[in-house]
Design a protein around this motif. Sequence first.
Motif, PDB file in Angstrom:
ATOM      1  N   ALA A 114       0.837  -1.488  -0.213  1.00  0.00           N
ATOM      2  CA  ALA A 114      -0.079   0.162  -0.357  1.00  0.00           C
ATOM      3  C   ALA A 114       1.326   1.256  -0.234  1.00  0.00           C
ATOM      4  O   ALA A 114      -0.047   1.686  -0.295  1.00  0.00           O
ATOM      5  CB  ALA A 114      -0.731   0.017   0.749  1.00  0.00           C
ATOM      6  N   LEU A 115       1.484   0.980   0.545  1.00  0.00           N
ATOM      7  CA  LEU A 115       2.670   2.724   1.042  1.00  0.00           C
ATOM      8  C   LEU A 115       3.743   2.576  -0.998  1.00  0.00           C
ATOM      9  O   LEU A 115       3.926   3.309  -0.928  1.00  0.00           O
ATOM     10  CB  LEU A 115       3.845   2.274   1.840  1.00  0.00           C
ATOM     11  CG  LEU A 115       4.841   3.201   1.637  1.00  0.00           C
ATOM     12  CD1 LEU A 115       4.549   4.826   2.646  1.00  0.00           C
ATOM     13  CD2 LEU A 115       5.829   2.457   2.692  1.00  0.00           C
ATOM     14  N   ALA A 116       3.447   1.317  -1.298  1.00  0.00           N
ATOM     15  CA  ALA A 116       4.659   1.410  -2.733  1.00  0.00           C
ATOM     16  C   ALA A 116       3.632   2.440  -3.541  1.00  0.00           C
ATOM     17  O   ALA A 116       3.669   2.841  -4.375  1.00  0.00           O
ATOM     18  CB  ALA A 116       4.496   0.247  -3.167  1.00  0.00           C
ATOM     19  N   LEU A 117       2.311   1.893  -3.697  1.00  0.00           N
ATOM     20  CA  LEU A 117       0.804   2.427  -4.292  1.00  0.00           C
ATOM     21  C   LEU A 117       0.897   4.160  -3.811  1.00  0.00           C
ATOM     22  O   LEU A 117       0.781   4.837  -4.785  1.00  0.00           O
ATOM     23  CB  LEU A 117      -0.494   1.794  -3.971  1.00  0.00           C
ATOM     24  CG  LEU A 117      -0.675   0.880  -4.782  1.00  0.00           C
ATOM     25  CD1 LEU A 117      -1.614  -0.207  -4.427  1.00  0.00           C
ATOM     26  CD2 LEU A 117      -0.782   0.372  -6.537  1.00  0.00           C
ATOM     27  N   ARG A 118       0.629   4.331  -3.053  1.00  0.00           N
ATOM     28  CA  ARG A 118       1.136   5.490  -2.454  1.00  0.00           C
ATOM     29  C   ARG A 118       1.602   6.579  -3.245  1.00  0.00           C
ATOM     30  O   ARG A 118       1.925   7.593  -3.057  1.00  0.00           O
ATOM     31  CB  ARG A 118       0.478   5.728  -1.039  1.00  0.00           C
ATOM     32  CG  ARG A 118       0.262   6.574  -0.408  1.00  0.00           C
ATOM     33  CD  ARG A 118      -0.375   6.854   1.204  1.00  0.00           C
ATOM     34  NE  ARG A 118       0.604   6.419   2.248  1.00  0.00           N
ATOM     35  CZ  ARG A 118       0.244   5.067   2.706  1.00  0.00           C
ATOM     36  NH1 ARG A 118      -0.795   4.834   2.251  1.00  0.00           N
ATOM     37  NH2 ARG A 118       1.613   4.623   3.288  1.00  0.00           N
ATOM     38  N   ILE A 119       3.414   6.003  -2.741  1.00  0.00           N
ATOM     39  CA  ILE A 119       4.265   6.555  -2.766  1.00  0.00           C
ATOM     40  C   ILE A 119       4.471   7.216  -4.769  1.00  0.00           C
ATOM     41  O   ILE A 119       4.936   8.239  -4.969  1.00  0.00           O
ATOM     42  CB  ILE A 119       6.210   6.262  -2.767  1.00  0.00           C
ATOM     43  CG1 ILE A 119       5.498   6.392  -0.816  1.00  0.00           C
ATOM     44  CG2 ILE A 119       7.004   6.740  -3.470  1.00  0.00           C
ATOM     45  CD1 ILE A 119       6.540   5.084  -0.258  1.00  0.00           C
ATOM     46  N   ALA A 120       3.487   5.793  -5.649  1.00  0.00           N
ATOM     47  CA  ALA A 120       3.443   5.882  -7.239  1.00  0.00           C
ATOM     48  C   ALA A 120       2.803   7.000  -7.839  1.00  0.00           C
ATOM     49  O   ALA A 120       3.477   7.666  -8.243  1.00  0.00           O
ATOM     50  CB  ALA A 120       3.954   5.009  -7.742  1.00  0.00           C
ATOM     51  N   GLY A 121       1.723   7.042  -6.745  1.00  0.00           N
ATOM     52  CA  GLY A 121       0.958   8.142  -6.916  1.00  0.00           C
ATOM     53  C   GLY A 121       0.785   9.448  -6.664  1.00  0.00           C
ATOM     54  O   GLY A 121       0.989  10.501  -7.768  1.00  0.00           O
ATOM     55  N   GLU A 122       1.567   9.608  -5.284  1.00  0.00           N
ATOM     56  CA  GLU A 122       1.776  11.107  -5.070  1.00  0.00           C
ATOM     57  C   GLU A 122       3.834  11.222  -5.784  1.00  0.00           C
ATOM     58  O   GLU A 122       3.195  12.536  -6.380  1.00  0.00           O
ATOM     59  CB  GLU A 122       2.946  11.022  -3.938  1.00  0.00           C
ATOM     60  CG  GLU A 122       3.110  12.437  -3.248  1.00  0.00           C
ATOM     61  CD  GLU A 122       2.017  13.070  -3.001  1.00  0.00           C
ATOM     62  OE1 GLU A 122       2.167  14.591  -2.470  1.00  0.00           O
ATOM     63  OE2 GLU A 122       0.539  12.816  -2.390  1.00  0.00           O
TER      64      GLU A 122
END
Length: 188
Positions: A114-122
């Motif tokens: 979930a953190l990887a997705l959040r970082i990619a989106g940001e």
Amino acid sequence: MTEVDVKKSKSKVSMHQVKSQSATRSQMILGPKSTSRLKVRRQSFGFSGVPGIRPVERTSQTAIEFKRPPLYYLPTYQLESSNPFHIPSVKFATDETLDEHFTGHKYNMQESPALALRIAGELMRKVKAMQFNRYRIISVVTIAQKRAQSYNNIISFLWDHERDNYVDVQREVHTAFIQVTTFGVYFD
């Protein structure tokens, strides 16, 4: 008449009855004329299905002439971007995002994806806000647990060395490491 002759005559009669029943059934379904013999005119040529193109008056008996819509712009033949992919600004945005989200992270099987997705989106939002002209932005974020293993990552593109670029940032904490790769792929 023998028994074999009787069976043959019955089979001929029954086949004749079946053929006549199927013929009357097909005539009832299709009507008096078969639709396969009817000539149906299909519109196969012309621009009748294209939006914005309207038929004009009929000028001949054989076809309708169509008028193309006027061009509102001309091609620019521009081959270079007016705002090219700028590596230092993308690297700064990546470092800023990692400082905000990844500092002090402990690897967890449920939270790390979930953190990887959040970082990619940001990161995608920040880089797209820079408005690099004619560039497709691709962000790949990988978080893995450190357990004395090796890690190889291969990404393959059709690459233009003059216009395409990428930024690759890697960080490590005690239990995990992260690799963030942001690509700016030029397209006309």
